[in-house]
Each structure stands twice: as C-alpha cells, then as structure tokens.
Design a protein around this motif. Structure first.
Motif, PDB file in Angstrom:
ATOM      1  N   VAL A   1       0.832  -1.201   0.000  1.00 33.62           N
ATOM      2  CA  VAL A   1       0.000   0.000   0.000  1.00 33.62           C
ATOM      3  C   VAL A   1       0.867   1.252   0.000  1.00 33.62           C
ATOM      4  CG1 VAL A   1      -1.614   1.350   1.405  1.00 33.62           C
ATOM      5  CG2 VAL A   1      -2.014  -1.071   1.024  1.00 33.62           C
ATOM      6  N   VAL A   2       1.898   1.289   0.828  1.00 33.68           N
ATOM      7  CA  VAL A   2       2.775   2.460   0.885  1.00 33.68           C
ATOM      8  C   VAL A   2       3.525   2.616  -0.440  1.00 33.68           C
ATOM      9  CG1 VAL A   2       4.841   3.406   2.008  1.00 33.68           C
ATOM     10  CG2 VAL A   2       2.994   2.472   3.387  1.00 33.68           C
TER      11      VAL A   2
ATOM     12  N   ASP B   1       1.080   3.990  -2.999  1.00 34.71           N
ATOM     13  CA  ASP B   1       0.823   5.397  -2.717  1.00 34.71           C
ATOM     14  C   ASP B   1       1.984   6.263  -3.196  1.00 34.71           C
ATOM     15  OD1 ASP B   1      -1.588   4.851  -1.603  1.00 34.71           O
ATOM     16  OD2 ASP B   1      -0.911   5.006   0.476  1.00 34.71           O
TER      17      ASP B   1
ATOM     18  N   ILE C   1       1.830   6.442  -6.983  1.00 33.35           N
ATOM     19  CA  ILE C   1       0.687   7.224  -7.467  1.00 33.35           C
ATOM     20  C   ILE C   1       0.913   8.720  -7.272  1.00 33.35           C
ATOM     21  CG2 ILE C   1      -1.750   7.739  -6.999  1.00 33.35           C
ATOM     22  CD1 ILE C   1      -2.097   4.717  -6.476  1.00 33.35           C
ATOM     23  N   THR C   2       1.520   9.114  -6.144  1.00 29.01           N
ATOM     24  CA  THR C   2       1.677  10.543  -5.844  1.00 29.01           C
ATOM     25  C   THR C   2       2.892  11.162  -6.525  1.00 29.01           C
ATOM     26  OG1 THR C   2       2.895  10.005  -3.827  1.00 29.01           O
ATOM     27  CG2 THR C   2       0.520  10.347  -3.630  1.00 29.01           C
TER      28      THR C   2
ATOM     29  N   ARG D   1       1.023  15.202  -1.124  1.00 30.17           N
ATOM     30  CA  ARG D   1      -0.042  14.314  -1.609  1.00 30.17           C
ATOM     31  C   ARG D   1       0.099  12.915  -1.017  1.00 30.17           C
ATOM     32  NH1 ARG D   1       0.050  14.531  -7.861  1.00 30.17           N
ATOM     33  NH2 ARG D   1       1.982  15.641  -7.563  1.00 30.17           N
ATOM     34  N   PHE D   2       1.347  12.454  -0.859  1.00 29.27           N
ATOM     35  CA  PHE D   2       1.577  11.119  -0.310  1.00 29.27           C
ATOM     36  C   PHE D   2       0.986  10.998   1.084  1.00 29.27           C
ATOM     37  CE2 PHE D   2       4.302   8.457   2.415  1.00 29.27           C
ATOM     38  CZ  PHE D   2       4.076   7.228   1.828  1.00 29.27           C
TER      39      PHE D   2
ATOM     40  N   VAL E   1      -2.922  11.146   0.997  1.00 25.60           N
ATOM     41  CA  VAL E   1      -3.528   9.882   0.558  1.00 25.60           C
ATOM     42  C   VAL E   1      -3.365   8.816   1.640  1.00 25.60           C
ATOM     43  CG1 VAL E   1      -3.344   8.014  -1.137  1.00 25.60           C
ATOM     44  CG2 VAL E   1      -3.273  10.388  -1.888  1.00 25.60           C
ATOM     45  N   LEU E   2      -2.198   8.750   2.245  1.00 18.24           N
ATOM     46  CA  LEU E   2      -1.957   7.763   3.305  1.00 18.24           C
ATOM     47  C   LEU E   2      -2.864   8.028   4.508  1.00 18.24           C
ATOM     48  CD1 LEU E   2      -0.138   5.327   3.909  1.00 18.24           C
ATOM     49  CD2 LEU E   2       1.428   6.905   5.053  1.00 18.24           C
TER      50      LEU E   2
ATOM     51  N   GLU F   1      -6.371   6.865   3.691  1.00 19.46           N
ATOM     52  CA  GLU F   1      -6.431   5.391   3.758  1.00 19.46           C
ATOM     53  C   GLU F   1      -6.458   4.899   5.202  1.00 19.46           C
ATOM     54  OE1 GLU F   1      -3.079   4.192   1.476  1.00 19.46           O
ATOM     55  OE2 GLU F   1      -4.158   4.334  -0.428  1.00 19.46           O
TER      56      GLU F   1
END
Length: 109
Positions: free
Chosen positions: A65-66, A69, A72-73, A79-80, A83-84, A87
């Motif tokens: 997941v990390v 992320d 994606i960022t 943004r990271f 988003v984290l 989540e």
C-alpha cells in the motif's frame, strides 16, 4: 460383405476400470491439479492462522500500500501523506464497524 462380430464386453470400461469411461491419465491429471491448488491455499491458511504469519502478511500488505501510494503521488510528499492519511482513516472506520457488528465477546457471558 462381411459382418462384424459384436464384442461381448465394453473395451473402454475394461481398460479404465471405471464406469464413466474416463481414462486413468485424466483422473491423475485432475487430482494433481487439485492438490497443487490445495498446497498453495494451505500455505496462505497456515500464515493466516499463525501469529507470526499474520505479522508477515500485514507487513507485506502495508508495504504494498505504501509503495503504491508513493508511485501514485509521484514523489510529492504532501499528496503522499494526504492519501496515506485518508487510507488510514478508512481502515480505522472499517475496523470499528466490523468490531461493532461482530459485538463484544463479553456480551455473550
């Protein structure tokens, strides 16, 4: 014209040893396919029920997941972390709802 003699036995059943007409090779192929998938699921099941296995599975899932992320960022740390954080909030809400629906184990006593 010659007429063919009828056989008094079924050659397919005699060779395969079963009534369905399947060959012995077909049965072993089906059994080996099922056993390989059973071995695969048994490893996951063993990891899931063992406490150390649970830690390993949670660590692998968290790293995935990390990593996703981070990809994606695109190296934007603002943004990271946003988003984290979202989540993590969703995870906490999911676990809380699951806890409430299942109920306490003390309620049954």
């Amino acid at each position: 014209m010659e007429t063919r003699k009828k056989r008094s036995y079924n050659s397919t059943n005699r060779r395969s040893g079963n009534k369905s007409g399947r060959s012995a090779a077909g049965k072993t192929a089906a059994q080996s396919k099922g056993s390989s998938s059973a071995k695969h699921s048994s490893v996951l099941y063993a990891l899931r029920i063992h406490p150390i296995g649970r830690v390993i599975l949670i660590t692998i899932c968290a790293a995935c997941v990390v990593g996703l992320d981070f990809l994606i960022t695109l190296n934007s740390f603002n943004r990271f972390f946003l988003v984290l954080g979202v989540e993590l909030i969703i995870l906490v809400l999911f676990c809380w709802i699951r806890f409430v629906i299942r109920g306490h184990s003390d309620d049954n006593d």
